[in-house]
Design a protein around this motif. Structure first.
Motif, PDB file in Angstrom:
ATOM      1  N   LYS A 116       0.811  -1.220   0.000  1.00 20.09           N
ATOM      2  CA  LYS A 116       0.000   0.000   0.000  1.00 20.09           C
ATOM      3  C   LYS A 116       0.843   1.269   0.000  1.00 20.09           C
ATOM      4  O   LYS A 116       0.319   2.352   0.232  1.00 20.09           O
ATOM      5  CB  LYS A 116      -0.933   0.023   1.221  1.00 20.09           C
ATOM      6  N   ILE A 117       2.135   1.157  -0.244  1.00 28.86           N
ATOM      7  CA  ILE A 117       2.988   2.344  -0.303  1.00 28.86           C
ATOM      8  C   ILE A 117       3.246   2.684  -1.773  1.00 28.86           C
ATOM      9  O   ILE A 117       3.687   1.835  -2.540  1.00 28.86           O
ATOM     10  CB  ILE A 117       4.327   2.119   0.439  1.00 28.86           C
ATOM     11  N   ASP A 118       2.939   3.908  -2.146  1.00 29.05           N
ATOM     12  CA  ASP A 118       3.163   4.372  -3.512  1.00 29.05           C
ATOM     13  C   ASP A 118       4.568   4.959  -3.584  1.00 29.05           C
ATOM     14  O   ASP A 118       4.787   6.126  -3.265  1.00 29.05           O
ATOM     15  CB  ASP A 118       2.110   5.414  -3.881  1.00 29.05           C
ATOM     16  N   TRP A 119       5.531   4.144  -3.986  1.00 29.14           N
ATOM     17  CA  TRP A 119       6.929   4.567  -4.003  1.00 29.14           C
ATOM     18  C   TRP A 119       7.203   5.617  -5.073  1.00 29.14           C
ATOM     19  O   TRP A 119       8.225   6.299  -5.014  1.00 29.14           O
ATOM     20  CB  TRP A 119       7.850   3.369  -4.197  1.00 29.14           C
ATOM     21  N   SER A 120       6.298   5.801  -6.033  1.00 31.92           N
ATOM     22  CA  SER A 120       6.512   6.838  -7.047  1.00 31.92           C
ATOM     23  C   SER A 120       6.421   8.233  -6.433  1.00 31.92           C
ATOM     24  O   SER A 120       6.851   9.200  -7.025  1.00 31.92           O
ATOM     25  CB  SER A 120       5.487   6.704  -8.178  1.00 31.92           C
ATOM     26  N   ARG A 121       5.855   8.336  -5.233  1.00 33.24           N
ATOM     27  CA  ARG A 121       5.726   9.631  -4.561  1.00 33.24           C
ATOM     28  C   ARG A 121       6.789   9.826  -3.475  1.00 33.24           C
ATOM     29  O   ARG A 121       6.766  10.804  -2.758  1.00 33.24           O
ATOM     30  CB  ARG A 121       4.339   9.759  -3.957  1.00 33.24           C
ATOM     31  N   ALA A 122       7.704   8.901  -3.343  1.00 33.67           N
ATOM     32  CA  ALA A 122       8.732   8.979  -2.306  1.00 33.67           C
ATOM     33  C   ALA A 122       9.904   9.833  -2.785  1.00 33.67           C
ATOM     34  O   ALA A 122      10.212   9.890  -3.969  1.00 33.67           O
ATOM     35  CB  ALA A 122       9.218   7.582  -1.951  1.00 33.67           C
ATOM     36  N   SER A 123      10.552  10.494  -1.845  1.00 31.22           N
ATOM     37  CA  SER A 123      11.757  11.245  -2.182  1.00 31.22           C
ATOM     38  C   SER A 123      12.714  11.178  -1.004  1.00 31.22           C
ATOM     39  O   SER A 123      12.307  11.068   0.147  1.00 31.22           O
ATOM     40  CB  SER A 123      11.433  12.700  -2.520  1.00 31.22           C
ATOM     41  N   LEU A 124      13.977  11.221  -1.302  1.00 35.40           N
ATOM     42  CA  LEU A 124      15.017  11.218  -0.282  1.00 35.40           C
ATOM     43  C   LEU A 124      15.912  12.423  -0.499  1.00 35.40           C
ATOM     44  O   LEU A 124      16.168  12.825  -1.625  1.00 35.40           O
ATOM     45  CB  LEU A 124      15.861   9.940  -0.378  1.00 35.40           C
ATOM     46  N   ASP A 125      16.375  12.968   0.585  1.00 34.93           N
ATOM     47  CA  ASP A 125      17.342  14.056   0.489  1.00 34.93           C
ATOM     48  C   ASP A 125      18.278  13.962   1.688  1.00 34.93           C
ATOM     49  O   ASP A 125      18.175  13.051   2.501  1.00 34.93           O
ATOM     50  CB  ASP A 125      16.653  15.416   0.398  1.00 34.93           C
TER      51      ASP A 125
END
Length: 91
Positions: free
Chosen positions: A66-75
């Protein structure tokens, strides 16, 4: 009689969702006032309850896909740079 965690959590979530000052938390919420909720929130933060709760939620969501990884970001604020890492363009 000590407050149940569920009562305190209800008060904490109410304040965080509404932006209401702690001292204005309605007595009808049966959580003994805002200062009790604030102290419990602070204590739970100090012992890592929120971090563990967040990780457990992410684990369950991940297991259920259920996690949409296309919306994830790392910095650099979430993932610190490794010591001794080579900088781009350097040998």
């Amino acid at each position: 009689m000590p407050l149940l965690d569920r009562q305190v959590l209800t008060g904490i979530l109410f304040v965080l969702m509404t932006g209401l000052p702690w001292k204005k938390l309605p007595t009808e919420m049966a959580c003994d006032g805002g200062m009790t909720c604030w102290r419990r929130l602070r204590g739970w933060q100090q012992v890592g309850v929120w971090k563990r709760l967040h990780q457990a939620l992410l684990d369950r969501l991940g297991e259920a896909d259920k996690i949409d990884w296309s919306r994830a970001s790392l910095d650099s604020a979430t993932v610190p740079a490794s010591k001794g890492a080579k900088r781009p363009g350097r040998i």
